[in-house]
Design a protein around this motif. Structure first.
Motif, PDB file in Angstrom:
ATOM      1  N   GLN A  21       0.213  -7.643  -5.002  1.00  0.00           N
ATOM      2  CA  GLN A  21      -0.800  -6.595  -4.996  1.00  0.00           C
ATOM      3  C   GLN A  21      -0.165  -5.227  -4.776  1.00  0.00           C
ATOM      4  OE1 GLN A  21      -4.432  -6.741  -5.231  1.00  0.00           O
ATOM      5  NE2 GLN A  21      -4.100  -4.522  -5.400  1.00  0.00           N
ATOM      6  N   PRO A  80      -3.515   6.303  -8.319  1.00  0.00           N
ATOM      7  CA  PRO A  80      -4.547   5.332  -7.929  1.00  0.00           C
ATOM      8  C   PRO A  80      -4.877   4.341  -9.049  1.00  0.00           C
ATOM      9  CG  PRO A  80      -5.117   7.497  -7.110  1.00  0.00           C
ATOM     10  CD  PRO A  80      -3.906   7.690  -7.980  1.00  0.00           C
ATOM     11  N   ALA A  96      -6.243  -5.182 -12.951  1.00  0.00           N
ATOM     12  CA  ALA A  96      -7.044  -4.433 -11.995  1.00  0.00           C
ATOM     13  C   ALA A  96      -8.390  -5.139 -11.819  1.00  0.00           C
ATOM     14  CB  ALA A  96      -7.254  -3.010 -12.495  1.00  0.00           C
ATOM     15  N   LEU A 108       0.856  -1.187   0.000  1.00  0.00           N
ATOM     16  CA  LEU A 108       0.000   0.000   0.000  1.00  0.00           C
ATOM     17  C   LEU A 108       0.893   1.237   0.000  1.00  0.00           C
ATOM     18  CD1 LEU A 108      -2.748   1.435   0.344  1.00  0.00           C
ATOM     19  CD2 LEU A 108      -2.467   1.119   2.829  1.00  0.00           C
ATOM     20  N   THR A 156      -3.309   0.823  -9.289  1.00  0.00           N
ATOM     21  CA  THR A 156      -3.730  -0.245  -8.386  1.00  0.00           C
ATOM     22  C   THR A 156      -4.115  -1.489  -9.169  1.00  0.00           C
ATOM     23  OG1 THR A 156      -4.488   1.283  -6.673  1.00  0.00           O
ATOM     24  CG2 THR A 156      -5.452  -0.936  -6.682  1.00  0.00           C
ATOM     25  N   THR A 172      -1.446  -1.360  -4.205  1.00  0.00           N
ATOM     26  CA  THR A 172      -2.598  -0.514  -3.942  1.00  0.00           C
ATOM     27  C   THR A 172      -2.112   0.917  -3.710  1.00  0.00           C
ATOM     28  OG1 THR A 172      -3.783  -2.344  -2.896  1.00  0.00           O
ATOM     29  CG2 THR A 172      -4.603  -0.120  -2.462  1.00  0.00           C
ATOM     30  N   VAL A 173      -2.622   1.827  -4.526  1.00  0.00           N
ATOM     31  CA  VAL A 173      -2.243   3.234  -4.413  1.00  0.00           C
ATOM     32  C   VAL A 173      -3.459   3.997  -3.912  1.00  0.00           C
ATOM     33  CG1 VAL A 173      -1.264   5.227  -5.575  1.00  0.00           C
ATOM     34  CG2 VAL A 173      -0.677   2.916  -6.352  1.00  0.00           C
ATOM     35  N   SER A 174      -3.364   4.468  -2.684  1.00  0.00           N
ATOM     36  CA  SER A 174      -4.506   5.114  -2.068  1.00  0.00           C
ATOM     37  C   SER A 174      -4.052   6.007  -0.925  1.00  0.00           C
ATOM     38  CB  SER A 174      -5.492   4.069  -1.539  1.00  0.00           C
ATOM     39  OG  SER A 174      -6.546   4.671  -0.823  1.00  0.00           O
TER      40      SER A 174
END
Length: 118
Positions: A113, A87, A40, A11, A90, A115-117
């Motif tokens: 995985q 984002p 995705a 993340l 992701t 995840t860009v958030s």
């Protein structure tokens, strides 16, 4: 058939960086094109970046200038340096190899995985 194990995902906030690694179960020296792919949620797997045996690299337009692919034939590894993440990056990221980026011939791993958030 060569198998691949991906690692390095996680993340990260928008604008951040990650470095993905891919370890092959056998030699990649004879594999012309090594590539990273991503999938995705709800979308098909897409080719992200390719590096051929001569070091030539090709990127999908959406990652040009932000991602860098490299290969180490001596260590049988492929890396993907990802900077200025967005984002929309992701996805689950996979590596594979074959005669071209559009013709992967190895066994697909479980991926890693990203995840860009915020």
């Amino acid at each position: 058939q060569v198998q691949f194990v991906e690692s390095g995902g996680g993340l990260v906030q928008p604008g951040g960086s990650l470095r993905l690694s891919c370890a092959a179960s056998g030699s990649i020296l004879s594999i012309y094109a090594m590539a990273w792919y991503r999938q995705a949620p709800g979308k098909q797997r897409e080719l992200v970046a390719v590096v051929n045996s001569g070091g030539l690299t090709i990127y999908v337009d959406s990652v040009k200038g932000r991602f860098t692919i490299s290969r180490d034939n001596a260590k049988n590894t492929v890396s993907l340096q990802m900077n200025r993440l967005k984002p929309e990056d992701t996805a689950v990221y996979y590596c594979n190899g074959g005669p071209s980026g559009n013709s992967p011939r190895g066994s697909w791993g479980q991926g890693t995985q990203v995840t860009v958030s915020s």
